[in-house]
Design a protein around this motif. Structure first.
Motif, mmCIF file in Angstrom:
data_model
loop_
_atom_site.group_PDB
_atom_site.id
_atom_site.type_symbol
_atom_site.label_atom_id
_atom_site.label_comp_id
_atom_site.label_asym_id
_atom_site.label_seq_id
_atom_site.Cartn_x
_atom_site.Cartn_y
_atom_site.Cartn_z
ATOM 1 N N GLU A 225 -1.090 13.313 -2.192
ATOM 2 C CA GLU A 225 -0.794 14.161 -1.322
ATOM 3 C C GLU A 225 0.151 15.440 -2.096
ATOM 4 O O GLU A 225 0.825 15.180 -2.608
ATOM 5 N N ALA B 3 -0.619 13.454 6.928
ATOM 6 C CA ALA B 3 -1.666 12.727 6.109
ATOM 7 C C ALA B 3 -1.344 11.024 5.274
ATOM 8 O O ALA B 3 -3.233 10.273 5.850
ATOM 9 N N LEU B 4 -0.395 11.356 4.934
ATOM 10 C CA LEU B 4 -0.416 10.169 4.853
ATOM 11 C C LEU B 4 -0.010 8.814 5.818
ATOM 12 O O LEU B 4 -0.023 7.392 5.172
ATOM 13 N N ASN C 67 0.782 -1.379 -0.125
ATOM 14 C CA ASN C 67 0.376 0.069 -0.246
ATOM 15 C C ASN C 67 0.778 1.394 -0.167
ATOM 16 O O ASN C 67 1.418 1.409 1.136
ATOM 17 N N GLY D 294 2.130 5.585 -0.614
ATOM 18 C CA GLY D 294 1.481 6.817 -0.559
ATOM 19 C C GLY D 294 2.427 7.899 -1.489
ATOM 20 O O GLY D 294 4.441 7.706 -1.540
ATOM 21 N N THR E 297 -3.572 5.560 -7.346
ATOM 22 C CA THR E 297 -3.310 5.954 -5.569
ATOM 23 C C THR E 297 -3.602 7.456 -5.380
ATOM 24 O O THR E 297 -4.066 8.080 -6.078
ATOM 25 N N SER E 298 -3.639 7.692 -3.381
ATOM 26 C CA SER E 298 -4.496 8.357 -3.173
ATOM 27 C C SER E 298 -3.374 9.208 -2.802
ATOM 28 O O SER E 298 -1.844 9.151 -2.303
ATOM 29 N N ALA F 293 -1.386 8.736 8.586
ATOM 30 C CA ALA F 293 -2.575 8.779 9.027
ATOM 31 C C ALA F 293 -3.491 7.482 7.839
ATOM 32 O O ALA F 293 -4.159 6.451 8.488
ATOM 33 N N ARG F 294 -3.433 6.672 6.579
ATOM 34 C CA ARG F 294 -3.299 6.034 6.181
ATOM 35 C C ARG F 294 -2.754 4.615 6.098
ATOM 36 O O ARG F 294 -3.168 3.344 5.611
ATOM 37 N N ARG F 295 -1.651 4.325 7.502
ATOM 38 C CA ARG F 295 -0.276 3.190 6.881
ATOM 39 C C ARG F 295 -0.259 2.757 5.907
ATOM 40 O O ARG F 295 -0.620 1.269 5.821
ATOM 41 N N PRO F 296 0.523 3.342 5.885
ATOM 42 C CA PRO F 296 1.006 3.215 3.870
ATOM 43 C C PRO F 296 2.546 2.218 4.727
ATOM 44 O O PRO F 296 2.860 2.099 5.815
#
Length: 343
Positions: free
Chosen positions: A60, A81-82, A33, A35, A57-58, A84-87
Motif C-alpha cells: 500500500e 486495505a491491508l 503473510n 503486509g 509483496t503487495s 482485508a488481506r488478512r496479513p
C-alpha cells in the motif's frame, strides 16, 4: 489476536528499504503473510516497486508527502486495505522525515487499537552523516525535532554504514543517541545486516495462532531488546484528540520528480548523472529512480545518498525517472539543468 506492526524509521538513505527486504524474505521463509505500507515523499514509487520486484509483496503506497502530517488522513485507508488481506504482520516504512511517534499514536486510535498492536519501532541511522545533521539542518527546527524523535521513539536503533567511519565516530554516535534514548538496543552494522529473528519473535501465521502466543524479547548481537512503557514506543504520549493537527515534521525539505525524454535514444551516461547529483552539493539529500543509461538496453535502479551512488539492474517497465529530495530545491532550476543534459 492483534496483528503486530513493525515501524521502520530513519533519515533519508539510512537503509530502511534494504532492511525491509530482509524482513520480508525472512517472514515468507517462515510461512508468514506480511503486509506493507510504504510512504515516499516523491510522486513516484521507487521503494515500493523494489519490494514488489524482489519479494512479490503487495504494498500500500502513500506518495507525495509525509504520512505523519500531510498524508496522515490516508493512513487508515491503507491499513484497512491491508487488513482485508488478512496479513500476519504489517510493516510500515516511513519516509525519512517522518515522526514515528505520530504513527504509533494512530495505531492507538479506537478504530485500530483492537486489531493492531505495535510490535517494534526500529530506527536506522547513517553513521557517515548522523553527527552533522543538527548543524546541517539547524534552520529547519521541525526537522531537527523529528530526527531526535526518531531516536527517542525507537525500541531498536541500527547504526548503518558503520564500516565507513572510524571507531571514534561510532563512539560519538552512541553518546549522541544515549542523550535522547538511554534504554534501547544499539546495533552497529553495514548494508542493514542484522539478525532479524528477534524482530519477528512471537509472530505466527493466522492459521497457527493461539491466545497464548506472546511476543518474546530475544538477543541481537548478544544484547537484549528493551522496551519502555509496556508496549509503547519511547516518549509516546496520549492519543491525539480529534480536531488537533499534528505539527509538521519538516519545513524546508522538498521532492522533485523528473522524467526522461520519450525519445528512444534519450539515455544518459552514468558519470554524467552522478556528476549532476553532486552539482547540487549539500542541498541534495537523496536521489533515486529508474534510469536509462546510454549503451545499455536494460533500465538501471540508481540510489544516491551521502554523496555516494549505487547501481543495479531493474525490470521497471515504465518511463525512466529520478526523484530528487533536498533542502530548498529550486524546481525550475533543477528542471532546466536536467533538460540541458539531454540537449
Amino acid at each position: 489476536m492483534k496483528i503486530p506492526v513493525i515501524i521502520l524509521s530513519g533519515f533519508l538513505g539510512s537503509g530502511k528499504t534494504t532492511l525491509l527486504l530482509t524482513l520480508l524474505k525472512e517472514s515468507k521463509a517462515r510461512g508468514l503473510n506480511p503486509g506493507v505500507v510504504m510512504n515516499e515523499l516523491g510522486k513516484r514509487d521507487v521503494d515500493g516497486y523494489i519490494l514488489q520486484e524482489h519479494t512479490g509483496t503487495s504494498v500500500e503506497k502513500l506518495l507525495d508527502g509525509c504520512v505523519c502530517c500531510s498524508r496522515k488522513d490516508e493512513l487508515p485507508g491503507s491499513l484497512n486495505a491491508l487488513l482485508a488481506r488478512r496479513p500476519d504482520m504489517i510493516f510500515i516504512e516511513l519516509t525519512g522525515v517522518a515522526d514515528p511517534e505520530e504513527i504509533a499514536k494512530s495505531l492507538q486510535e479506537p478504530s485500530f487499537s483492537e486489531r493492531l498492536a505495535l510490535h517494534y519501532t526500529v530506527t536506522l541511522l547513517d553513521a557517515e552523516n548522523m553527527l552533522e545533521y543538527n548543524s546541517r539542518f539547524s534552520a529547519d527546527k521541525q526537522l531537527v525535532r523529528t530526527l531526535r524523535k526518531q531516536i527517542s521513539g525507537a525500541d531498536l536503533i541500527i547504526v548503518n554504514k558503520s564500516d565507513l567511519v572510524e571507531p571514534e565516530t561510532l563512539w560519538k554516535i552512541e553518546k549522541a543517541v544515549r542523550k535522547y534514548n538511554a534504554e534501547s538496543e544499539i546495533v552497529f552494522t553495514h548494508y542493514s545486516e542484522i539478525n532479524v529473528a528477534p524482530l519477528l519473535a512471537g509472530i505466527t501465521a493466522r492459521t497457527s495462532r493461539t491466545a497464548a502466543a506472546q511476543r518474546s524479547s530475544r538477543s541481537i548481537n548478544g544484547s537484549v531488546l528493551k522496551r519502555m512503557n509496556a508496549g509503547q514506543p519511547h516518549g509516546a504520549t496520549a492519543v491525539q484528540e480529534p480536531g488537533l493537527e499534528a505539527e509538521p515534521s519538516y519545513s524546508q525539505v522538498a521532492a522533485v520528480t523528473l522524467t526522461f525524454p520519450q525519445a528512444e535514444d534519450s539515455g544518459i551516461y552514468r558519470e554524467q548523472l552522478e556528476g549532476f547529483f553532486r552539482e547540487w552539493g549539500g542541498s541534495l539529500l537523496r536521489a533515486k529512480g529508474h534510469v536509462r543509461l546510454r549503451g545499455q538496453a536494460e533500465v538501471q535502479l540508481v540510489q544516491f545518498a551521502g554523496n555516494r551512488a549505487s547501481w543495479e539492474p531493474s525490470r521497471y517497465p515504465g518511463l525512466p525517472y529520478v526523484v530528487f529530495i533536498g533542502l530548498h530545491l529550486d524546481e525550475q532550476q533543477l528542471t532546466e539543468r536536467w533538460s540541458a543534459l539531454f540537449g
